[in-house]
Enzyme design. Structure first.
Site, PDB file in Angstrom:
ATOM      1  N   HIS A  59      -0.512 -43.864  30.317  1.00  0.00           N
ATOM      2  CA  HIS A  59      -0.966 -42.744  30.870  1.00  0.00           C
ATOM      3  C   HIS A  59      -0.625 -41.563  29.725  1.00  0.00           C
ATOM      4  O   HIS A  59       0.566 -41.598  29.304  1.00  0.00           O
ATOM      5  CB  HIS A  59       0.029 -42.533  32.222  1.00  0.00           C
ATOM      6  CG  HIS A  59      -0.637 -41.347  32.717  1.00  0.00           C
ATOM      7  ND1 HIS A  59      -1.535 -41.503  33.757  1.00  0.00           N
ATOM      8  CD2 HIS A  59      -0.114 -39.955  32.826  1.00  0.00           C
ATOM      9  CE1 HIS A  59      -1.954 -40.194  34.093  1.00  0.00           C
ATOM     10  NE2 HIS A  59      -0.965 -39.296  33.846  1.00  0.00           N
ATOM     11  N   ALA A  60      -1.575 -40.676  29.772  1.00  0.00           N
ATOM     12  CA  ALA A  60      -1.435 -39.701  28.653  1.00  0.00           C
ATOM     13  C   ALA A  60      -0.247 -38.818  28.787  1.00  0.00           C
ATOM     14  O   ALA A  60       0.000 -38.330  30.025  1.00  0.00           O
ATOM     15  CB  ALA A  60      -2.897 -39.014  28.309  1.00  0.00           C
ATOM     16  N   HIS A  68      -6.142 -31.228  26.909  1.00  0.00           N
ATOM     17  CA  HIS A  68      -5.086 -30.925  28.056  1.00  0.00           C
ATOM     18  C   HIS A  68      -3.722 -31.306  27.244  1.00  0.00           C
ATOM     19  O   HIS A  68      -2.889 -30.556  27.248  1.00  0.00           O
ATOM     20  CB  HIS A  68      -5.478 -31.950  28.992  1.00  0.00           C
ATOM     21  CG  HIS A  68      -4.210 -32.063  29.919  1.00  0.00           C
ATOM     22  ND1 HIS A  68      -4.347 -31.232  31.241  1.00  0.00           N
ATOM     23  CD2 HIS A  68      -3.073 -32.667  29.932  1.00  0.00           C
ATOM     24  CE1 HIS A  68      -3.077 -31.442  31.848  1.00  0.00           C
ATOM     25  NE2 HIS A  68      -2.323 -32.192  30.995  1.00  0.00           N
ATOM     26  N   GLU A  69      -3.706 -32.424  26.389  1.00  0.00           N
ATOM     27  CA  GLU A  69      -2.582 -32.729  25.843  1.00  0.00           C
ATOM     28  C   GLU A  69      -1.967 -31.754  24.826  1.00  0.00           C
ATOM     29  O   GLU A  69      -0.803 -31.336  24.829  1.00  0.00           O
ATOM     30  CB  GLU A  69      -2.478 -34.268  25.295  1.00  0.00           C
ATOM     31  CG  GLU A  69      -2.631 -35.390  26.665  1.00  0.00           C
ATOM     32  CD  GLU A  69      -1.645 -35.227  27.457  1.00  0.00           C
ATOM     33  OE1 GLU A  69      -0.522 -34.820  27.293  1.00  0.00           O
ATOM     34  OE2 GLU A  69      -2.116 -35.721  28.570  1.00  0.00           O
ATOM     35  N   HIS A  72      -0.462 -28.846  26.087  1.00  0.00           N
ATOM     36  CA  HIS A  72       1.496 -29.110  26.027  1.00  0.00           C
ATOM     37  C   HIS A  72       1.877 -28.878  24.810  1.00  0.00           C
ATOM     38  O   HIS A  72       3.069 -28.078  24.522  1.00  0.00           O
ATOM     39  CB  HIS A  72       1.484 -30.463  26.627  1.00  0.00           C
ATOM     40  CG  HIS A  72       1.100 -30.806  27.971  1.00  0.00           C
ATOM     41  ND1 HIS A  72       1.601 -30.045  29.053  1.00  0.00           N
ATOM     42  CD2 HIS A  72       0.578 -31.921  28.738  1.00  0.00           C
ATOM     43  CE1 HIS A  72       1.239 -30.492  30.322  1.00  0.00           C
ATOM     44  NE2 HIS A  72       0.588 -31.491  29.853  1.00  0.00           N
ATOM     45  N   GLU A 111       0.512 -27.418  32.558  1.00  0.00           N
ATOM     46  CA  GLU A 111      -0.595 -28.012  32.885  1.00  0.00           C
ATOM     47  C   GLU A 111      -2.062 -27.557  32.783  1.00  0.00           C
ATOM     48  O   GLU A 111      -2.918 -27.936  32.511  1.00  0.00           O
ATOM     49  CB  GLU A 111      -0.532 -28.745  34.300  1.00  0.00           C
ATOM     50  CG  GLU A 111       0.677 -29.928  34.617  1.00  0.00           C
ATOM     51  CD  GLU A 111       0.756 -30.908  33.370  1.00  0.00           C
ATOM     52  OE1 GLU A 111      -0.249 -31.532  32.734  1.00  0.00           O
ATOM     53  OE2 GLU A 111       1.887 -31.259  33.241  1.00  0.00           O
ATOM     54  N   HIS A 113       2.089 -40.999  38.554  1.00  0.00           N
ATOM     55  CA  HIS A 113       3.124 -39.884  38.947  1.00  0.00           C
ATOM     56  C   HIS A 113       4.164 -40.412  39.987  1.00  0.00           C
ATOM     57  O   HIS A 113       5.313 -39.903  39.908  1.00  0.00           O
ATOM     58  CB  HIS A 113       2.579 -38.650  39.022  1.00  0.00           C
ATOM     59  CG  HIS A 113       1.815 -38.292  37.822  1.00  0.00           C
ATOM     60  ND1 HIS A 113       0.387 -38.907  37.836  1.00  0.00           N
ATOM     61  CD2 HIS A 113       1.822 -37.306  36.998  1.00  0.00           C
ATOM     62  CE1 HIS A 113      -0.312 -38.371  36.716  1.00  0.00           C
ATOM     63  NE2 HIS A 113       0.716 -37.313  36.297  1.00  0.00           N
ATOM     64  N   TYR A 162      -0.377 -29.892  39.218  1.00  0.00           N
ATOM     65  CA  TYR A 162      -1.768 -30.103  38.939  1.00  0.00           C
ATOM     66  C   TYR A 162      -2.532 -29.583  39.586  1.00  0.00           C
ATOM     67  O   TYR A 162      -3.665 -28.737  39.483  1.00  0.00           O
ATOM     68  CB  TYR A 162      -2.074 -31.768  38.778  1.00  0.00           C
ATOM     69  CG  TYR A 162      -1.315 -32.614  37.791  1.00  0.00           C
ATOM     70  CD1 TYR A 162      -1.416 -32.266  36.380  1.00  0.00           C
ATOM     71  CD2 TYR A 162      -0.314 -33.087  38.329  1.00  0.00           C
ATOM     72  CE1 TYR A 162      -0.605 -32.935  35.431  1.00  0.00           C
ATOM     73  CE2 TYR A 162       0.389 -34.020  37.266  1.00  0.00           C
ATOM     74  CZ  TYR A 162       0.245 -33.955  35.872  1.00  0.00           C
ATOM     75  OH  TYR A 162       1.039 -34.665  35.244  1.00  0.00           O
TER      76      TYR A 162
HETATM   77  O1  X8Z Z   1      -1.233 -36.907  34.267  1.00  0.00           O
HETATM   78  C1  X8Z Z   1      -2.017 -36.101  33.923  1.00  0.00           C
HETATM   79  C2  X8Z Z   1      -2.196 -35.687  32.190  1.00  0.00           C
HETATM   80  C3  X8Z Z   1      -0.813 -35.792  31.863  1.00  0.00           C
HETATM   81  S1  X8Z Z   1       0.205 -34.530  32.033  1.00  0.00           S
HETATM   82  C4  X8Z Z   1      -3.111 -36.725  31.598  1.00  0.00           C
HETATM   83  N1  X8Z Z   1      -3.019 -35.451  34.737  1.00  0.00           N
HETATM   84  C5  X8Z Z   1      -3.178 -35.730  36.088  1.00  0.00           C
HETATM   85  C6  X8Z Z   1      -3.542 -36.991  36.547  1.00  0.00           C
HETATM   86  O2  X8Z Z   1      -3.830 -37.887  35.568  1.00  0.00           O
HETATM   87  O3  X8Z Z   1      -3.449 -37.664  37.753  1.00  0.00           O
HETATM   88  C7  X8Z Z   1      -4.145 -34.615  34.089  1.00  0.00           C
HETATM   89  C8  X8Z Z   1      -4.706 -34.185  35.490  1.00  0.00           C
HETATM   90  C9  X8Z Z   1      -4.135 -34.704  36.657  1.00  0.00           C
HETATM   91 ZN    ZN Z   2      -0.395 -32.509  31.396  1.00  0.00          ZN
END
Ligand code: X8Z
Ligand code: ZN
Length: 579
Positions: free
Chosen positions: A320-321, A350-351, A354, A378, A478, A488
């Site tokens: 997960h990024a 997106h990254e 950050h 975010e 998450h 988000y």
């Molecule tokens: O988790 C993320 C990022 C890392 S902070 C890739 N996002 C959420 C997800 O993947 O559920 C970005 C959009 C929503």
């Molecule tokens: Zn993020």
């Protein structure tokens, strides 16, 4: 004691505390980084131990801070004391055995998620999450889609026992800091009362709900055409496995079957990138050059040496990024399993949002080194990614010419499938967790309640009955990794507010979906002013610095999508809406 000595004592206490916390935070991040990029029983233990030490020290300092009479302190010190109590997304009980049990269990949940896989019917090799996600995007065979969806969701079961105990221990930690439960602690991070924050979120959701419902009705109608009314109820919620994404959190994966002929965007960025032999590093360079064009500089050499861009073949990692700033100064890194796709192109922006934010606030003292609120963190990279328009892609040579504006509707639909479809999901994850932490939902109700909320807000249902021992929230990163999620939802509203403010500040008064801040030093300057504040000031000040407004509003989002909303209303005139 005189007022001056007590102020001096408080300042000295905070200075020592910040130094100590920074050291422990760096140690925890180093251990976490090694763990996330090389999961073994040993790195699990190292990470759990280092995090537990950081938590214990924070808890101890936060408790001791109550000795200082706040009335005699200036604004800066008072804010630091407040932030000290709210520093961590996870607190455990002061008992060191229990505290370490908590971090061990969170590490275990994250590891179980990272290692999840499933072998599809008719295949020999197990697929990981990315492999299963490809099936959800590409297959049109409902049985295969159910197999991929349900196969991944099986990992929830193994996460459940750790999750139940984690709720108990985290609540105890939050209680020691004076919060009713962990959910209240999370909601206290927004410079307003926790109940007021929950109402604020509802207000924002209500303002975008009609647009979501219009999109839902249109998509459902197209899915009925593809799969038939026996698979998709023309008036009911949409079966989740048909929406092209494991959580149905964005629906752009099935854009090809949703876009009406004649309105297509006119180009396919994934195909272009693959055809040009673009590497993961090239993809990151594109994003870096965008930030550089705003006057925000380039990334340090160590970023390129220490980041993880591709999934290693020889070990388990957390794919997960995420973006890290290991030393709270220049040691910026990202960790991602990059695939050469349009989606990952956006995720890299997106990254890097950050990364540039982290660097911008590194001049603040330790307790202020974070974003105005977590939705801001975010939103920055996503704001930049909104400027990846066809004109921009032509400018940097990825498109040979700008496609005609007949493609605008297709582009807007695609953006809506990504951004508007996300909104209720962004809301539901923590609406559910808030209820879990407060005890309003007991363990036996975890899964049924999850689906109640998803049906109500998103209008989706699982493929068939879910048995009582499933734990479907655990199949979302998450939840397994204890990362708050409302950020988000907020970011999806804020990024359009930022985008509108930045393009108008550049003097562009045209349609928002065509505007790009690429190359604008004025846009870069505003972003930087906001980011440099860190969380030194309350978030309305930061919002004002970039937009001139002090309230979060969905008006930017609604303006951006207005042409699409009109078109959807037209399309939906003779079809059912709602579920
Ligand atoms: O988790 C993320 C990022 C890392 S902070 C890739 N996002 C959420 C997800 O993947 O559920 C970005 C959009 C929503
Ligand atoms: Zn993020």
């Amino acid at each position: 004691m005189t007022e001056t000595t007590s102020r001096a004592d408080a300042a000295r206490f905070l200075e020592t505390a910040e130094g100590r916390l920074k050291d422990l935070a760096i140690a925890a991040q180093q251990a976490d980084w090694v763990n996330a990029t090389y999961i073994t029983p040993d790195t699990d233990a190292l990470s759990a131990r280092a995090t537990s030490r950081f938590i214990s020290e924070t808890l101890d300092l936060a408790k001791r801070s109550t000795e200082f009479a706040e009335g005699s302190l200036d604004e800066e010190l008072r804010r630091k004391f407040k932030l000290l109590r709210l520093l961590l997304p996870l607190v455990g009980p002061s008992d060191p055995v229990e505290s370490e049990e908590l971090t061990r269990r969170v590490t275990a949940m994250q590891g179980a998620y990272a290692k999840g896989h499933h072998t599809l019917v008719g295949e020999r090799e197990p697929r990981d999450l990315q492999g299963l996600s490809h099936v959800l995007e590409e297959s049109r065979d409902p049985a295969r889609l159910v197999d991929a969806w349900a196969g991944w969701h099986r990992i929830g079961r193994s996460i459940r026992p750790d999750f139940e105990r984690y709720v108990e221990l985290a609540n105890r930690g939050a209680g020691e800091l004076g919060f009713a439960d962990m959910g209240v602690m999370w909601r206290s991070k927004y410079d307003m009362e926790p109940e007021a924050f929950a109402r604020e979120v509802d207000r924002l959701w209500e303002s975008v709900r009609p647009l979501y419902e219009a999109l839902h009705a249109y998509v459902r109608h197209r899915l009925v055409a593809v799969y038939g009314a026996d698979v998709v109820d023309p008036r009911g919620p949409i079966p989740i496995h048909l929406l092209g994404n494991m959580w149905a959190q964005s629906w752009d994966g099935i854009y090809p079957i949703l876009v009406p002929p004649g309105t297509e965007a006119g180009f396919d960025l994934t195909r272009i990138l693959v055809a040009r032999g673009t590497t993961p590093t090239d993809l990151v360079r594109y994003a870096e050059r965008f930030f550089e064009s705003l006057g925000l500089g380039t990334l340090p050499p160590t970023f390129w040496e220490r980041s993880m861009f591709v999934r290693p073949r020889d070990r388990e990692v957390v794919c997960h990024a995420s973006a890290w700033n290991i030393d709270f100064a220049e040691d910026l890194r990202i960790k991602m399993c990059i695939e050469i796709t349009d989606e990952d192109f956006r995720t890299i922006h997106h990254e890097l949002g950050h990364s540039y934010y982290q660097r911008a606030y590194s001049g603040q003292s330790f307790l202020f080194r974070d974003s105005a609120h977590d939705g801001f963190h975010e939103a920055v990279g996503d704001t930049v990614a909104l400027s990846v328009t066809p004109e921009y892609l032509a400018k940097i040579g990825l498109l040979s010419d700008v496609p005609p504006d007949t493609g605008d509707l297709g582009l807007l639909l695609r953006r809506a499938l990504e951004k508007i479809a996300f909104l209720p999901f962004g809301l539901v994850v923590d609406r559910w967790r808030w209820e879990v932490f407060s005890g309003a939902v007991s363990p036996s109700e975890y899964n049924p309640r999850w689906w109640d909320l998803r049906r109500r807000y998103q209008g989706v249902v699982p493929p068939g009955e879910r048995s009582a021992d499933e734990f479907d929230p655990g199949a979302k990163y998450h939840v397994a990794a204890n990362t708050p999620y409302m950020r988000y939802f907020l970011a999806h509203i804020l990024q359009f507010q930022f985008h509108r403010a930045l393009v108008r500040a550049m003097g562009d008064s045209g349609p928002l979906h065509r505007a790009s801040i690429y190359g604008s030093k004025e846009a870069g300057r505003r972003l930087k002013t906001m980011m440099e504040l860190g969380q030194r000031r309350e978030w309305p000040d930061a919002l004002e610095a970039i937009t001139g407004e002090r309230r979060m509003e969905a008006t930017g989002l609604l303006e951006y999508f207005r042409p699409l909303q009109r078109w959807l209303e037209e399309q939906n005139r003779s079809i059912p809406t709602g579920w």
